[in-house]
Design an enzyme around this catalytic site. Structure first.
Site, short mmCIF file in Angstrom:
data_model
loop_
_atom_site.label_atom_id
_atom_site.label_comp_id
_atom_site.label_asym_id
_atom_site.label_seq_id
_atom_site.Cartn_x
_atom_site.Cartn_y
_atom_site.Cartn_z
N TYR A 94 22.20 22.32 20.83
CA TYR A 94 21.61 21.24 20.04
C TYR A 94 22.69 20.18 19.81
O TYR A 94 23.52 19.94 20.66
CB TYR A 94 21.01 21.79 18.74
CG TYR A 94 19.93 20.86 18.22
CD1 TYR A 94 18.75 20.66 18.94
CD2 TYR A 94 20.09 20.15 17.04
CE1 TYR A 94 17.77 19.79 18.49
CE2 TYR A 94 19.12 19.28 16.59
CZ TYR A 94 17.96 19.10 17.31
OH TYR A 94 16.99 18.24 16.89
N LYS A 165 15.48 22.44 19.14
CA LYS A 165 15.23 22.68 17.72
C LYS A 165 14.60 24.06 17.50
O LYS A 165 14.96 24.79 16.59
CB LYS A 165 14.35 21.57 17.14
CG LYS A 165 14.10 21.67 15.64
CD LYS A 165 15.39 21.73 14.83
CE LYS A 165 16.19 20.45 14.83
NZ LYS A 165 15.70 19.38 13.97
#
Length: 415
Positions: A94, A165
């Protein structure tokens, strides 16, 4: 292990594939003899091999590509890797590495993950959702990629965000990945570079008017209620105006939330409250200046007002402790074209100069001094350097290169 799959079919399913970890009994019963090495490795041995291969990569983007390939082969080992060192690997799958990965997403794509729901399927959204093999989806992380991180409109390349996510859901919170569905609502892109890129994987058309986009989202939200009735919709990285409008449109009707507005607000308020434990202050006595007035800032400002309400502050009085400063300068009443979401924080003050990133000390200091004066904080109100005015810094840029100041700068100014 319990599965109806056999042989090569089993090895090609990343959700159940164990690669070199099958026992002799499993190899015999599952038709794997000769298809995998005649060895039974622990997952720790497999992890050591992965870590060794990752150490040979020369950049985090290469490590990201490697890990996405691992996910396509062995999901259990992928998450075991992330959980082995979250501080190291979460910033690879991420932020901040995901920003670079999204910019190059169509060029590094191997195997698609999640669902791509095109606006050309309007009228048939339910049918498209039913193509997903898992019937008990609990979370959908959905974006139209209108504003990815601080990178802008990335179109289909923004699919890396909902994928990443939801990986955090599993790696950081232990949510079973089978119930998670990353999704890109493809309504086109206004990014000319992608529209001209022969490798771009999204619709080659410009984004539609707001009314048309919202009608598409309405159909999507309604379809989720029917196809996945136990599902929560997680809106991620929409443009600021759309993020605010869509959350208001659905928050009281279906299970949903916007991470950029509500998630960021919750975490940041927690950080502020803990900072006050260190400084010995109370929230009701703070003056808060936002450098930026997008959806995240508006969400956090609203949550701070709510928190101040728990300390006995009326909403209007609480808003007086908050100032927003954006590209046009201090947000003030009477500014032409002011968005509705900013109006509660637009106070009757003289306008400031527009934002100038090369001269922050002049514009931002001016706003800070006005904020001090407006709430009679006890400061003299004379123009001073930033150092004595700023007590707590919360740096929320998603890109390291865009940080408003470094940690060393913050320590220096706080001293």
């Amino acid at each position: 292990m319990s599965t109806n799959m056999q042989g090569v079919e089993l090895l090609r399913n990343p959700s159940v594939n164990k690669a070199t970890a099958y026992t002799e009994a499993e190899r015999e019963s599952l038709g794997l003899v000769g298809l995998v090495p005649d060895v039974t490795e622990s997952i720790e041995t497999q992890l050591s091999r992965v870590l060794g291969q990752l150490d040979q990569k020369t950049s985090n983007l290469e490590r990201y590509i490697y890990l996405m390939n691992l996910l396509e082969i062995n999901e259990t080992l992928f998450y075991r890797t992330l959980m082995s060192d979250p501080a190291r690997f979460l910033e690879i799958v991420y932020d901040p590495t995901i920003g670079e990965a999204c910019l190059k997403f169509d060029h590094i794509l191997r195997r698609p993950h999640g669902m791509y729901l095109s606006i050309t399927r309007k009228g048939h959204v339910r049918d498209v959702l039913r193509n997903w093999p898992v019937k008990d989806v609990r979370f959908i992380c959905v974006t139209d990629a209108g504003r990815i991180l601080g990178l802008g409109d990335l179109g289909a390349n923004g699919m890396g965000i909902p994928i990443g996510k939801l990986q955090l859901y599993t790696a950081a919170a232990g949510v079973p990945p089978q119930g998670l569905l990353p999704m890109y609502l493809d309504a086109g892109t206004n990014n000319e570079a992608y529209l001209k890129d022969p490798l771009y994987v999204g619709l080659r058309k410009r984004r539609p008017p707001t009314e048309e986009l919202y009608a598409f989202v309405d159909e999507f939200v309604d379809a989720v209620q029917e196809v996945f009735p136990n599902c929560c919709i997680h809106f991620e990285d929409w443009t600021g105006a759309d993020a605010i409008a869509l959350l208001a449109r659905y928050r009281d009707k279906v299970s949903c939330y916007n991470d950029d507005i509500q998630g960021t607000a919750g975490v940041t308020l927690a950080g502020l409250l803990n900072a006050l434990k260190i400084t010995g202050g109370q929230l009701k006595d703070q003056r808060i200046l936002f450098l930026g007035s997008g959806s995240a800032a508006i969400g956090l400002a609203g949550l701070i007002v709510s928190a101040l309400g728990q300390e006995g502050k009326a909403p209007e009085a609480a808003r007086q402790q908050i100032r927003l400063f954006d590209t046009k300068g201090l947000v003030v009443a009477g500014r032409p074209g002011l968005e509705p979401s900013k109006r509660p924080y637009a106070h009757k003050l003289p306008p400031s100069k527009p934002f100038n990133h090369l001269d922050l000390t002049t514009d931002v200091k001016e706003s800070l001094v006005r904020l001090e004066r407006a709430i009679e904080s006890g400061y003299s109100g004379q123009p001073q350097a930033l150092r004595p005015l700023l007590q707590t810094f919360l740096l929320l840029s998603s890109k390291a290169a865009s940080l408003q100041m470094s940690l060393s700068d913050a320590i220096e100014h706080r001293a």
